[in-house]
Scaffold this active site. Structure first.
Site, PDB file in Angstrom:
ATOM      1  N   GLU A 122       1.294   1.294  -6.279  1.00 38.76           N
ATOM      2  CA  GLU A 122       0.021   0.609  -6.465  1.00 38.76           C
ATOM      3  C   GLU A 122      -0.546   0.092  -5.155  1.00 38.76           C
ATOM      4  O   GLU A 122       0.195  -0.314  -4.272  1.00 38.76           O
ATOM      5  CB  GLU A 122       0.236  -0.635  -7.331  1.00 38.76           C
ATOM      6  CG  GLU A 122       0.735  -0.352  -8.681  1.00 38.76           C
ATOM      7  CD  GLU A 122       1.160  -1.651  -9.347  1.00 38.76           C
ATOM      8  OE1 GLU A 122       2.020  -1.579 -10.213  1.00 38.76           O
ATOM      9  OE2 GLU A 122       0.649  -2.712  -8.967  1.00 38.76           O
TER      10      GLU A 122
ATOM     11  N   CYS B 241      14.280  -9.433  -7.422  1.00 38.36           N
ATOM     12  CA  CYS B 241      13.784 -10.805  -7.609  1.00 38.36           C
ATOM     13  C   CYS B 241      13.437 -11.012  -9.089  1.00 38.36           C
ATOM     14  O   CYS B 241      12.820 -10.151  -9.724  1.00 38.36           O
ATOM     15  CB  CYS B 241      12.563 -11.070  -6.732  1.00 38.36           C
ATOM     16  SG  CYS B 241      12.900 -10.800  -4.980  1.00 38.36           S
TER      17      CYS B 241
ATOM     18  N   CYS C  54      -3.994  -4.564  -0.286  1.00 33.87           N
ATOM     19  CA  CYS C  54      -2.567  -4.882  -0.411  1.00 33.87           C
ATOM     20  C   CYS C  54      -1.817  -3.565  -0.626  1.00 33.87           C
ATOM     21  O   CYS C  54      -2.037  -2.886  -1.637  1.00 33.87           O
ATOM     22  CB  CYS C  54      -2.404  -5.826  -1.605  1.00 33.87           C
ATOM     23  SG  CYS C  54      -0.708  -6.196  -2.007  1.00 33.87           S
TER      24      CYS C  54
ATOM     25  N   CYS D 166       9.727 -10.555 -10.653  1.00 30.88           N
ATOM     26  CA  CYS D 166       8.921  -9.443 -10.159  1.00 30.88           C
ATOM     27  C   CYS D 166       9.100  -8.175 -10.994  1.00 30.88           C
ATOM     28  O   CYS D 166      10.223  -7.727 -11.219  1.00 30.88           O
ATOM     29  CB  CYS D 166       9.304  -9.184  -8.710  1.00 30.88           C
ATOM     30  SG  CYS D 166       8.551  -7.718  -8.025  1.00 30.88           S
TER      31      CYS D 166
ATOM     32  N   CYS E  25      11.832  -1.150  -6.013  1.00 28.37           N
ATOM     33  CA  CYS E  25      12.450  -2.045  -5.034  1.00 28.37           C
ATOM     34  C   CYS E  25      13.881  -2.347  -5.450  1.00 28.37           C
ATOM     35  O   CYS E  25      14.186  -2.418  -6.635  1.00 28.37           O
ATOM     36  CB  CYS E  25      11.650  -3.348  -4.962  1.00 28.37           C
ATOM     37  SG  CYS E  25      12.258  -4.475  -3.688  1.00 28.37           S
TER      38      CYS E  25
ATOM     39  N   CYS F 246       2.343  -7.750  -8.980  1.00 31.22           N
ATOM     40  CA  CYS F 246       3.037  -6.649  -8.317  1.00 31.22           C
ATOM     41  C   CYS F 246       3.849  -5.798  -9.294  1.00 31.22           C
ATOM     42  O   CYS F 246       4.706  -6.283  -9.995  1.00 31.22           O
ATOM     43  CB  CYS F 246       3.894  -7.326  -7.250  1.00 31.22           C
ATOM     44  SG  CYS F 246       5.330  -6.532  -6.694  1.00 31.22           S
TER      45      CYS F 246
HETATM   46  S1  SF4 Z   1       9.271  -9.629  -4.962  1.00 25.88           S
HETATM   47 FE1  SF4 Z   1       9.563  -7.656  -6.011  1.00 25.88          FE
HETATM   48  S2  SF4 Z   1       8.887  -6.112  -4.550  1.00 25.88           S
HETATM   49 FE2  SF4 Z   1       9.205  -8.026  -3.385  1.00 25.88          FE
HETATM   50  S3  SF4 Z   1      11.332  -7.881  -2.687  1.00 25.88           S
HETATM   51 FE3  SF4 Z   1      11.416  -8.999  -4.625  1.00 25.88          FE
HETATM   52  S4  SF4 Z   1      11.796  -7.389  -6.158  1.00 25.88           S
HETATM   53 FE4  SF4 Z   1      11.103  -6.360  -4.284  1.00 25.88          FE
END
Ligand code: SF4
Length: 340
Positions: free
Chosen positions: A90, A114, A103, A117, A110, A328
């Site tokens: 994206e 986190c 962005c 996210c 990823c 995100c």
């Molecule tokens: S916020 Fe999301 S995209 Fe960013 S490092 Fe953590 S898991 Fe990865």
């Protein structure tokens, strides 16, 4: 076929040497790719016919148009680019007064996991090349009028350091897009080796996702804390000079009952005391399958005021594009689910 788009001048020089082209053609090709936005090798009209035909027998330009665009009621746009194998990344375009901020994503999915996210929930699906990163700038409708670029889309930029650094070189070099590095911000959760390399090799701004000043709490939100504690990240930042035009900022998502107390204000101001920086508070909008909730508006405002009164410059980031899944990873997750 290999792409030309995304190659640095040094790589183009190597390529033209291999093809036995005159040395200056590397600069001509770079100008066609980045400043003149050519669509085909045939369009590089100051190269000889022979050079063009040899070049196009081995290389393509390699830019890609977005597969989907969503427009929010507030003007924010979300572009979805395919990366092959049914995966998506994206790119968000955020208009704001006379500024257009884009962005960009740096990875497909990823690995960092986190808790808050959606991209983290997708898991890691692959690295983006410098070409795929810069293509997000090249191939959106607003390409010619972008004022700022933030690496805050999918992925952790310093987990894809080489390609991210290459993309910044293409964006800022005189033979590339010739943007000022002060218009670029790279956001990290604090991968220290990558952050150090970035701080040494680039002049772009740095943003660090902080989210909690306490070890155990941050570890629960962001597993990276176990490998790179925020104290160490900040110690590293303190050893560098941010007193000139280069900026460092800290992102702080405010979660209800979790990191929004006075205890957090006190510890944050202790942690950042004397550092020339800004804290950006971010409202959390719930994502599926997480127990986390966003703090209410009053709490966020009070949190901001208390930090400011302790001398920590703090602002609240405006929420944009909520109606088009601006958080995100949400849009690409939806696409993945649809295609699976
Ligand atoms: S916020 Fe999301 S995209 Fe960013 S490092 Fe953590 S898991 Fe990865």
């Amino acid at each position: 076929m290999e792409s030309l788009f995304g190659k640095t001048l040094a790589e183009l020089q190597q390529l033209t040497a291999e093809l036995d082209f005159p040395r200056y053609t590397a600069g001509q090709i770079a100008a066609w790719l980045y400043a003149k936005r050519v669509d085909s090798v045939e369009g590089m009209t100051n190269l000889s016919k022979h050079s063009r035909s040899l070049l196009s027998s081995r290389y393509e330009i390699g830019v890609q148009i977005p597969q989907k665009v969503q427009v929010s009621a507030d003007g924010t746009k979300k572009y979805l680019f395919g990366t092959g194998n049914g995966k998506f990344i994206e790119t968000a375009m955020i208009p704001e007064n006379d500024r257009i901020t884009v962005c960009v994503s740096s990875q497909v999915g990823c690995k960092m996991g986190c808790l808050f996210c959606m991209t983290g929930k997708q898991g890691f699906q692959g690295q983006l090349t410098a070409g795929e990163i810069v293509n997000q700038i090249r191939s959106i409708d607003e390409s010619g009028s972008i004022s700022n670029i933030v690496f805050m889309g999918m992925g952790e930029p310093f987990d894809n350091l080489e390609e991210v650094m290459k993309s910044i070189e293409i964006l800022t070099a005189p033979w590339g897009y010739a943007m000022s590095p002060r218009r670029i911000t790279v956001s990290t959760i604090g991968i220290i080796p990558g952050m150090v390399a970035f701080l040494e090799k680039s002049e772009a701004h740095l943003a660090v996702s902080l989210h909690s000043p306490f070890d155990e709490e941050r570890k629960n939100l962001m597993p990276v804390q176990a490998a790179y504690p925020i104290n160490d990240v900040i110690r590293e930042i303190r050893s560098r000079d941010f007193s000139h035009q280069r900026r460092v900022s800290f992102e702080y998502i405010v979660f209800k009952g979790l990191n929004d107390s006075y205890r957090h204000v006190r510890e944050l101001s202790r942690l950042l005391n004397g550092l020339n920086c800004r804290v950006n508070l971010i409202r959390f909008h719930p994502i599926p399958d997480t127990p986390l909730l966003g703090s209410d508006e009053n709490t966020v405002q009070e949190f901001k005021d208390k930090l400011n009164s302790k001398g920590i410059l703090t602002t609240i980031r405006a929420s944009r594009g909520q109606d088009i899944y601006a958080a995100c990873g949400l849009l690409s997750t939806k696409e993945l689910v649809k295609n699976s």
